[in-house]
Design a protein around this motif. Sequence first.
Motif, PDB file in Angstrom:
ATOM      1  N   ARG A 274       0.841  -1.197   0.000  1.00  0.00           N
ATOM      2  CA  ARG A 274       0.000   0.000   0.000  1.00  0.00           C
ATOM      3  C   ARG A 274       0.875   1.245   0.000  1.00  0.00           C
ATOM      4  O   ARG A 274       1.739   1.411   0.841  1.00  0.00           O
ATOM      5  N   GLY A 275       0.627   2.146  -0.952  1.00  0.00           N
ATOM      6  CA  GLY A 275       1.333   3.418  -0.999  1.00  0.00           C
ATOM      7  C   GLY A 275       2.670   3.343  -1.709  1.00  0.00           C
ATOM      8  O   GLY A 275       3.155   2.274  -2.082  1.00  0.00           O
ATOM      9  N   HIS A 276       3.268   4.515  -1.888  1.00  0.00           N
ATOM     10  CA  HIS A 276       4.532   4.631  -2.625  1.00  0.00           C
ATOM     11  C   HIS A 276       5.391   5.719  -2.012  1.00  0.00           C
ATOM     12  O   HIS A 276       4.894   6.731  -1.517  1.00  0.00           O
ATOM     13  N   ARG A 277       6.696   5.520  -2.065  1.00  0.00           N
ATOM     14  CA  ARG A 277       7.660   6.568  -1.740  1.00  0.00           C
ATOM     15  C   ARG A 277       7.944   7.377  -2.997  1.00  0.00           C
ATOM     16  O   ARG A 277       7.951   6.837  -4.111  1.00  0.00           O
ATOM     17  N   ILE A 278       8.221   8.673  -2.832  1.00  0.00           N
ATOM     18  CA  ILE A 278       8.414   9.564  -3.972  1.00  0.00           C
ATOM     19  C   ILE A 278       9.740  10.288  -3.821  1.00  0.00           C
ATOM     20  O   ILE A 278      10.155  10.630  -2.703  1.00  0.00           O
ATOM     21  N   ILE A 279      10.389  10.534  -4.948  1.00  0.00           N
ATOM     22  CA  ILE A 279      11.651  11.291  -4.924  1.00  0.00           C
ATOM     23  C   ILE A 279      11.408  12.682  -4.357  1.00  0.00           C
ATOM     24  O   ILE A 279      10.333  13.259  -4.530  1.00  0.00           O
ATOM     25  N   HIS A 280      12.392  13.213  -3.676  1.00  0.00           N
ATOM     26  CA  HIS A 280      12.244  14.535  -3.054  1.00  0.00           C
ATOM     27  C   HIS A 280      12.924  15.606  -3.902  1.00  0.00           C
ATOM     28  O   HIS A 280      14.035  15.409  -4.393  1.00  0.00           O
ATOM     29  N   VAL A 281      12.224  16.713  -4.078  1.00  0.00           N
ATOM     30  CA  VAL A 281      12.756  17.882  -4.780  1.00  0.00           C
ATOM     31  C   VAL A 281      12.654  19.063  -3.819  1.00  0.00           C
ATOM     32  O   VAL A 281      11.696  19.166  -3.040  1.00  0.00           O
ATOM     33  N   SER A 282      13.603  19.967  -3.851  1.00  0.00           N
ATOM     34  CA  SER A 282      13.631  21.079  -2.915  1.00  0.00           C
ATOM     35  C   SER A 282      12.387  21.962  -3.068  1.00  0.00           C
ATOM     36  O   SER A 282      11.799  22.057  -4.155  1.00  0.00           O
ATOM     37  N   ASP A 283      12.003  22.603  -1.970  1.00  0.00           N
ATOM     38  CA  ASP A 283      10.822  23.468  -1.983  1.00  0.00           C
ATOM     39  C   ASP A 283      10.967  24.616  -2.977  1.00  0.00           C
ATOM     40  O   ASP A 283       9.991  24.999  -3.636  1.00  0.00           O
TER      41      ASP A 283
END
Length: 327
Positions: free
Chosen positions: A141-150
């Motif tokens: 269930r669910g997924h992790r997502i790549i992080h991009v700066s704010d």
Amino acid sequence: MKLKALTNRYLVPVILILILVLLIALPTFTRPYMIVLLKTILMFTILTLSWALFSGTTGYTSLATAAFYGVGLYTAAKLGNILPVPLMVLCGGLFSFILAAIIGAITLRLKGIYFAIFTLSTVELIKNVMHWYEINVAGVRGHRIIHVSDTTVFYYLLGITVLLLLVTYLIKRSKYGLALSSIGSCEEAAAHIGVNVITLKVFTFALSSFFVGLAGAIMATSINYIDAYIAFDLNYSFFPTLMAIFGGMGNLFGPIVGAAAFSYLREILITRFPYAYMFIFGLVMVLTILYLPNGLVGLVQTIRQKLTKAYSQKEKTLGGKHANSSS
């Protein structure tokens, strides 16, 4: 009179350019919290403008915004580790466009409350199908997502907002905008004068959803985790509708004002009144519908017209007195 006309013509573009320059430079001298807040405001501005582009002109109340936003989020979850960020964001918009074209082709023969209920049910259907698939087929269930700066996300959202504003402005000033307005006024009459009603509605519905998908795909990179209940949250369908009503739909800037004011109000209420903010939201909307049917921008325009009328009457009165005294 000519000078006044030139001032009215160029004043708004100059102000908009100055605001854009300020927003571009803002991350270099403001606090990180302000960037996060502006991200939220820009995201809701895109959702609200997209909703108004279709629903505000045609009169069809769509509650499917959450479906297209969720598609953007899931696109980032699936393709974020495979494609570069610009291409991933573009794919989010394209997938939302395709889904909206399919939904529009099926549902845009419905009218009124039936269309609104069907689009709302579509969000729930997609949410539960995705949840079932993840639990019973994928086993995760669910997924992790790549992080991009704010800051990067902020610039992407700002670019999408500018593009959406430009597209909305060009459509409203074109023959297609006139055709959309005729559909909103009387769809049968529009069909009789030769407007391809179904095709125009479906394309505009899909085009507006394209920008929602873009916003969803880039906003996903600010979230570490998503699942079906996070991605297809019905608030993403209700809030843009409420924001457009709050700001006023009779003007291009109404949805922007409504989105900015409501987003800031939402941030304050969630922080200070976490258990009562939805009640306060509802109260604000009831008062807006009762006493501000044309929204905040409509209120400003009404006040401006009354002041202009009062000033004109005063000038006429003074002019009459001067004429009598001279005679």
